[in-house]
Write an enzyme that holds these catalytic residues in place. Structure first.
Site, short mmCIF file in Angstrom:
data_model
loop_
_atom_site.label_atom_id
_atom_site.label_comp_id
_atom_site.label_asym_id
_atom_site.label_seq_id
_atom_site.Cartn_x
_atom_site.Cartn_y
_atom_site.Cartn_z
N GLU A 99 0.82 -1.21 0.00
CA GLU A 99 0.00 0.00 0.00
C GLU A 99 0.86 1.27 0.00
OE1 GLU A 99 -3.10 0.57 -0.42
OE2 GLU A 99 -3.77 -1.51 -0.51
N TYR B 136 -6.23 6.11 5.23
CA TYR B 136 -6.41 5.18 4.11
C TYR B 136 -5.60 3.90 4.30
CZ TYR B 136 -5.62 2.77 -0.20
OH TYR B 136 -5.51 1.77 -1.12
N ASP C 75 -9.25 5.21 -2.30
CA ASP C 75 -8.16 5.87 -3.01
C ASP C 75 -8.74 6.56 -4.24
OD1 ASP C 75 -8.71 3.81 -4.76
OD2 ASP C 75 -6.67 3.00 -4.80
#
Length: 408
Positions: free
Chosen positions: A69, A152, A170
């Site tokens: 990520e 996130y 995202d």
């Protein structure tokens, strides 16, 4: 990006609808808010058939999900895969990363940009080792407390690695949600940003957050792109924007940041077969990276004058320009750099380039300096433009035993 962490604040199906669905529909359209289960199943079936075989989708360990990520932020997928494989070959687990030297971590990260992410990864690994016994924490609040882990990333780890019912919002997911639910507003700003977070959370099916969140991101990356491939989309029956004929108007963009042109100069100072590099301060933009000294050109100043002045101001070394190596252009988020590159020699030794390097200079813009061979540059992490300059002058090393010559 901010997102809700609890479904209690989100209207459930059957309650008052969220904003973004007030416009009339064409015949045959199935409103997404009234058909969430069917929409979810269509998305998951598409993902099962079309998902890419990515290396972090093999074991779904929290460590691998986390590294993937942070690497994929502002990075193309193909590039991210290459960096991920190289990283895992060297740092296969949290313990290995926690024991690593920052210099090596930054070198493996070189080329991905945003180097604070690499330093935060190292700090987080050490926090996990020292605070959590080397085991990646599973509670959302503990994940969120790790250095460099924002809302996130925490949501992605909690949902994909641990199965928490949380959305991952995202840019790809923003695009899908804005089109499917016809969110009329800049997606990075409130109230549209909050509407997208709410719809994204409502969409997550119980017990399927791992597959669903990856499916949403995959759909945005492969199909619901800036120029959407609607004929290949599994959600065409439900997409409000498609049935209104406004997919080109969703998502609504925000105001673009101004791009500032920057002219700068740098120089490769050679002496006795070595070149001079310095390590930037930790709080600088490229903190902890090694560079050839230089700086921004002042108004009315030539790049040649800039590099001589910057060397004097940053190191106290008096240098002269011996060669011009062209201009390297590199784009960053909000500015475009034109870096004028020069070969340099010490003013006192310009006629005798083999004299030994002088005593250590007085550094005003760095924490450390070295005189290194071109081969030694390979082990130092450098900003992208400076690495381009090094490779341009000395050539990239093709094999571990392939020496590089100093030719300036």
């Amino acid at each position: 990006m901010s997102r809700s962490s609890s479904s209690s604040a989100v209207p459930a199906a059957g309650r008052a609808p969220l904003p973004g669905l007030e416009a009339p529909r064409r015949p045959g359209h199935l409103p997404p808010d009234a058909n969430l289960p069917a929409l979810q199943e269509a998305l998951l079936a598409w993902f099962a058939a079309h998902k890419r075989p990515l290396p972090w989708r093999v074991n779904y360990t929290p460590y691998e999900v986390w590294i993937s990520e942070i690497m994929l932020q502002q990075t193309q997928m193909e590039r991210g895969v290459l960096y991920f494989k190289r990283w895992m070959a060297r740092f296969p687990d949290i313990a290995t990363l926690a024991d690593a030297d920052e210099e090596e971590v930054l070198r493996l990260w070189e080329g991905l940009g945003y180097y604070s992410r690499a330093r935060h990864a190292l700090a987080a690994a050490r926090r996990i080792r020292d605070t959590h016994g080397g085991i990646f924490p599973s509670r959302l609040e503990d994940i969120r407390a790790l250095p460099g882990v924002g809302p996130y990333t925490a949501g992605a780890i909690a949902s994909i690695a641990f199965g928490e019912r949380l959305p991952c919002v995202d840019a790809n997911v923003e695009r899908v949600v804005a089109r499917v639910f016809d969110v009329d507003g800049p997606v990075k700003q409130e109230p549209a940003a909050g509407v997208i977070r709410q719809w994204a959370l409502r969409l997550v099916p119980e017990g399927r957050s791992r597959e669903h969140n990856q499916a949403m991101m995959e759909l945005g990356a492969l199909v619901c792109r800036r120029k959407p491939r609607c004929a290949a989309c599994p959600l065409t029956r439900y997409c409000a924007s498609l049935h209104l004929g406004i997919t080109d108007q969703r998502p609504v963009p925000g105001k673009r940041a101004a791009i500032t042109p920057v002219t700068a100069a740098t120089g490769v100072l050679a002496c006795a077969g070595r070149v001079f590099v310095q390590k930037r301060r930790p709080d600088d933009m490229w903190g902890g990276l090694w560079e050839f000294p230089g700086g921004q050109t002042e108004e009315g100043e030539s790049p040649e004058h800039t590099v001589v002045r910057e060397f004097m101001e940053e190191t106290g070394l008096d240098v002269v320009v011996t060669a011009r190596h062209g201009v390297i252009r590199h784009g960053y988020t909000t500015y475009r750099l034109a870096l004028h590159c020069f070969g340099l020699a010490l003013a006192a030794g310009a006629a005798a380039p083999d004299v030994p390097p002088p005593a250590p200079p007085v550094l005003t813009a760095a924490t450390e300096c070295r005189w290194v061979t071109p081969d030694e540059l390979e082990s130092l992490a450098m900003p992208a433009a400076h690495r381009k300059l090094a490779d341009m002058l000395f050539g990239p090393r093709n094999t571990p035993g392939d020496p590089r010559e100093l030719r300036l």
